[in-house]
Design a protein around this motif. Structure first.
Motif, PDB file in Angstrom:
ATOM      1  N   MET A 193       0.706  -1.268  -0.009  1.00 24.08           N
ATOM      2  CA  MET A 193       0.212  -0.016   0.089  1.00 24.08           C
ATOM      3  C   MET A 193       0.879   1.295   0.005  1.00 24.08           C
ATOM      4  SD  MET A 193      -2.802   1.037   2.483  1.00 24.08           S
ATOM      5  CE  MET A 193      -3.687  -0.451   2.873  1.00 24.08           C
ATOM      6  N   SER A 194       0.959   2.053  -1.048  1.00 18.59           N
ATOM      7  CA  SER A 194       1.503   3.347  -1.081  1.00 18.59           C
ATOM      8  C   SER A 194       0.721   4.556  -0.311  1.00 18.59           C
ATOM      9  CB  SER A 194       1.774   3.480  -2.513  1.00 18.59           C
ATOM     10  OG  SER A 194       0.367   4.033  -3.113  1.00 18.59           O
ATOM     11  N   VAL A 195       1.619   5.426  -0.172  1.00 21.58           N
ATOM     12  CA  VAL A 195       1.233   6.946   0.513  1.00 21.58           C
ATOM     13  C   VAL A 195       1.417   7.694  -0.577  1.00 21.58           C
ATOM     14  CG1 VAL A 195       1.962   8.562   2.021  1.00 21.58           C
ATOM     15  CG2 VAL A 195       2.058   6.059   2.863  1.00 21.58           C
ATOM     16  N   ASP A 196       0.698   8.547  -0.831  1.00 23.66           N
ATOM     17  CA  ASP A 196       0.625   9.617  -1.879  1.00 23.66           C
ATOM     18  C   ASP A 196      -0.166  10.832  -1.097  1.00 23.66           C
ATOM     19  OD1 ASP A 196       0.885  11.146  -3.904  1.00 23.66           O
ATOM     20  OD2 ASP A 196       0.249   9.974  -5.377  1.00 23.66           O
ATOM     21  N   VAL A 197       0.516  11.763  -0.590  1.00 21.72           N
ATOM     22  CA  VAL A 197      -0.251  13.074   0.108  1.00 21.72           C
ATOM     23  C   VAL A 197       0.195  14.090  -0.532  1.00 21.72           C
ATOM     24  CG1 VAL A 197      -0.903  13.993   2.110  1.00 21.72           C
ATOM     25  CG2 VAL A 197      -0.430  11.533   2.140  1.00 21.72           C
ATOM     26  N   ALA A 198      -0.884  15.039  -1.072  1.00 29.25           N
ATOM     27  CA  ALA A 198      -0.374  16.328  -1.545  1.00 29.25           C
ATOM     28  C   ALA A 198      -1.247  17.475  -0.728  1.00 29.25           C
ATOM     29  CB  ALA A 198      -0.650  16.493  -3.046  1.00 29.25           C
ATOM     30  N   GLU A 199      -0.365  18.571  -0.363  1.00 31.98           N
ATOM     31  CA  GLU A 199      -1.321  19.715   0.092  1.00 31.98           C
ATOM     32  C   GLU A 199      -0.809  21.086  -0.603  1.00 31.98           C
ATOM     33  OE1 GLU A 199      -3.648  20.054   2.718  1.00 31.98           O
ATOM     34  OE2 GLU A 199      -3.731  17.847   2.622  1.00 31.98           O
ATOM     35  N   ALA A 200      -1.634  22.016  -0.631  1.00 37.10           N
ATOM     36  CA  ALA A 200      -1.047  23.288  -1.154  1.00 37.10           C
ATOM     37  C   ALA A 200      -1.731  24.262  -0.412  1.00 37.10           C
ATOM     38  CB  ALA A 200      -1.762  23.615  -2.629  1.00 37.10           C
ATOM     39  N   ILE A 201      -0.852  25.388  -0.843  1.00 40.37           N
ATOM     40  CA  ILE A 201      -1.406  26.803  -0.018  1.00 40.37           C
ATOM     41  C   ILE A 201      -1.043  27.908  -0.867  1.00 40.37           C
ATOM     42  CG2 ILE A 201       0.951  27.202   1.189  1.00 40.37           C
ATOM     43  CD1 ILE A 201      -0.814  27.671   3.754  1.00 40.37           C
ATOM     44  N   VAL A 202      -1.551  29.098  -0.447  1.00 38.22           N
ATOM     45  CA  VAL A 202      -1.209  30.224  -1.199  1.00 38.22           C
ATOM     46  C   VAL A 202      -0.701  31.284  -0.344  1.00 38.22           C
ATOM     47  CG1 VAL A 202      -2.606  32.399  -2.417  1.00 38.22           C
ATOM     48  CG2 VAL A 202      -3.527  29.912  -2.851  1.00 38.22           C
ATOM     49  N   ILE A 203       0.327  31.768  -0.843  1.00 36.72           N
ATOM     50  CA  ILE A 203       1.156  32.682   0.077  1.00 36.72           C
ATOM     51  C   ILE A 203       1.402  33.968  -0.436  1.00 36.72           C
ATOM     52  CG2 ILE A 203       3.681  32.823   1.207  1.00 36.72           C
ATOM     53  CD1 ILE A 203       3.778  29.749   1.011  1.00 36.72           C
ATOM     54  N   GLU A 204       0.965  34.906   0.327  1.00 38.37           N
ATOM     55  CA  GLU A 204       1.206  36.232  -0.181  1.00 38.37           C
ATOM     56  C   GLU A 204       2.488  36.858  -0.249  1.00 38.37           C
ATOM     57  OE1 GLU A 204      -2.169  38.894   0.937  1.00 38.37           O
ATOM     58  OE2 GLU A 204      -3.496  37.279   1.159  1.00 38.37           O
ATOM     59  N   ARG A 205       3.387  36.193  -1.017  1.00 37.79           N
ATOM     60  CA  ARG A 205       4.734  36.841  -1.457  1.00 37.79           C
ATOM     61  C   ARG A 205       4.996  36.292  -2.743  1.00 37.79           C
ATOM     62  NH1 ARG A 205       6.292  40.448   1.867  1.00 37.79           N
ATOM     63  NH2 ARG A 205       8.569  39.832   1.576  1.00 37.79           N
ATOM     64  N   PRO A 206       6.141  36.989  -3.225  1.00 34.04           N
ATOM     65  CA  PRO A 206       6.415  36.823  -4.829  1.00 34.04           C
ATOM     66  C   PRO A 206       6.958  35.315  -4.915  1.00 34.04           C
ATOM     67  CG  PRO A 206       7.355  38.984  -4.200  1.00 34.04           C
ATOM     68  CD  PRO A 206       6.563  38.420  -2.925  1.00 34.04           C
ATOM     69  N   ILE A 207       6.566  34.865  -6.181  1.00 31.58           N
ATOM     70  CA  ILE A 207       6.986  33.389  -6.352  1.00 31.58           C
ATOM     71  C   ILE A 207       8.584  33.186  -5.975  1.00 31.58           C
ATOM     72  CG2 ILE A 207       7.395  33.834  -8.822  1.00 31.58           C
ATOM     73  CD1 ILE A 207       6.581  30.670  -9.038  1.00 31.58           C
ATOM     74  N   ALA A 208       9.574  34.230  -6.421  1.00 31.94           N
ATOM     75  CA  ALA A 208      11.035  34.177  -6.249  1.00 31.94           C
ATOM     76  C   ALA A 208      11.325  34.228  -4.822  1.00 31.94           C
ATOM     77  CB  ALA A 208      11.453  35.312  -6.781  1.00 31.94           C
ATOM     78  N   GLU A 209      10.576  34.843  -4.139  1.00 30.85           N
ATOM     79  CA  GLU A 209      10.877  34.695  -2.520  1.00 30.85           C
ATOM     80  C   GLU A 209      10.401  33.466  -1.824  1.00 30.85           C
ATOM     81  OE1 GLU A 209       9.268  38.062  -0.089  1.00 30.85           O
ATOM     82  OE2 GLU A 209      10.102  39.516  -1.791  1.00 30.85           O
ATOM     83  N   VAL A 210       9.266  33.041  -2.303  1.00 34.75           N
ATOM     84  CA  VAL A 210       8.705  31.868  -1.832  1.00 34.75           C
ATOM     85  C   VAL A 210       9.524  30.535  -2.292  1.00 34.75           C
ATOM     86  CG1 VAL A 210       6.909  30.018  -1.612  1.00 34.75           C
ATOM     87  CG2 VAL A 210       6.402  32.425  -1.512  1.00 34.75           C
ATOM     88  N   ALA A 211      10.047  30.509  -3.409  1.00 30.20           N
ATOM     89  CA  ALA A 211      10.671  29.399  -4.041  1.00 30.20           C
ATOM     90  C   ALA A 211      12.253  29.328  -3.288  1.00 30.20           C
ATOM     91  CB  ALA A 211      10.732  29.299  -5.308  1.00 30.20           C
ATOM     92  N   ALA A 212      12.836  30.472  -3.147  1.00 29.82           N
ATOM     93  CA  ALA A 212      14.008  30.657  -2.812  1.00 29.82           C
ATOM     94  C   ALA A 212      13.993  30.127  -1.000  1.00 29.82           C
ATOM     95  CB  ALA A 212      14.575  31.913  -2.785  1.00 29.82           C
ATOM     96  N   PHE A 213      13.037  30.657  -0.425  1.00 32.00           N
ATOM     97  CA  PHE A 213      13.161  30.095   0.780  1.00 32.00           C
ATOM     98  C   PHE A 213      12.465  28.811   1.296  1.00 32.00           C
ATOM     99  CE2 PHE A 213      11.632  29.672   5.453  1.00 32.00           C
ATOM    100  CZ  PHE A 213      12.452  30.231   6.070  1.00 32.00           C
ATOM    101  N   ALA A 214      11.650  28.244   0.666  1.00 40.21           N
ATOM    102  CA  ALA A 214      11.170  26.922   0.772  1.00 40.21           C
ATOM    103  C   ALA A 214      11.945  25.624  -0.007  1.00 40.21           C
ATOM    104  CB  ALA A 214       9.798  26.830   0.300  1.00 40.21           C
ATOM    105  N   GLY A 215      12.579  26.174  -0.994  1.00 41.83           N
ATOM    106  CA  GLY A 215      13.539  25.149  -1.829  1.00 41.83           C
ATOM    107  C   GLY A 215      14.869  25.201  -1.349  1.00 41.83           C
ATOM    108  N   ASP A 216      15.316  26.060  -0.364  1.00 40.34           N
ATOM    109  CA  ASP A 216      16.399  25.741   0.419  1.00 40.34           C
ATOM    110  C   ASP A 216      16.521  24.922   1.593  1.00 40.34           C
ATOM    111  OD1 ASP A 216      18.886  25.974   1.836  1.00 40.34           O
ATOM    112  OD2 ASP A 216      19.051  28.436   1.429  1.00 40.34           O
TER     113      ASP A 216
END
Length: 146
Positions: A1-24
């Motif tokens: 049995m596999s696990v496959d979970v996805a969640e999403a959120i909207v963050i009121e910051r520019p994509i460059a800032e969100v990706a740079a922080f969360a992707g580090d």
């Protein structure tokens, strides 16, 4: 049995800032409640082939797992696969701009528990979903305060 979970959120910051922080991975302990540290096994910054070891606590167990970046597109998505850890897991972060200063972020974890973990798959799935919601909410609060 596999696990496959996805969640999403909207963050009121520019994509460059969100990706740079969360992707580090170095920032993981700041927004992942269950991650206590992230240790680079290759030189930062993140890129295809980067390896990072995470120390975490999940379902009352101390976990150590190493991810390797298997797909990378700066500011768009990062996919990491475990090379060491309790069970094979893939984690994907993806970002898309919803406006000039608004970002939609998706966090997805999927894998195949093995051994004793396989028996607890439904519990693991529910706990992961709850943890991911909390972590994304914490990330949103942290970035929107900045």
């Amino acid at each position: 049995m596999s696990v496959d979970v996805a969640e999403a959120i909207v963050i009121e910051r520019p994509i460059a800032e969100v990706a740079a922080f969360a992707g580090d991975p170095s920032n993981s302990p700041a927004w992942y409640r269950r991650v206590s540290s992230a240790e680079w096994r290759t030189d930062p910054p993140i890129s295809l082939g980067s390896r990072i070891t995470f120390h975490a606590r999940f379902l009352r167990r101390d976990l150590v797992y190493t991810y390797e970046v298997s797909e990378y597109s700066a500011g768009r998505h990062v996919e990491m696969r475990t090379t060491e850890g309790p069970f094979p897991m893939t984690t994907l972060y993806s970002w898309r701009a919803v406006g000039d200063r608004v970002t939609h972020m998706t966090l997805r974890n999927h894998g195949e528990p093995s051994g004793f973990s396989r028996l607890a798959t439904p519990l693991i799935r529910r706990a992961m979903r709850r943890a991911m919601r909390q972590d994304l909410t914490d990330l949103k609060r942290l970035l929107e305060r900045a």
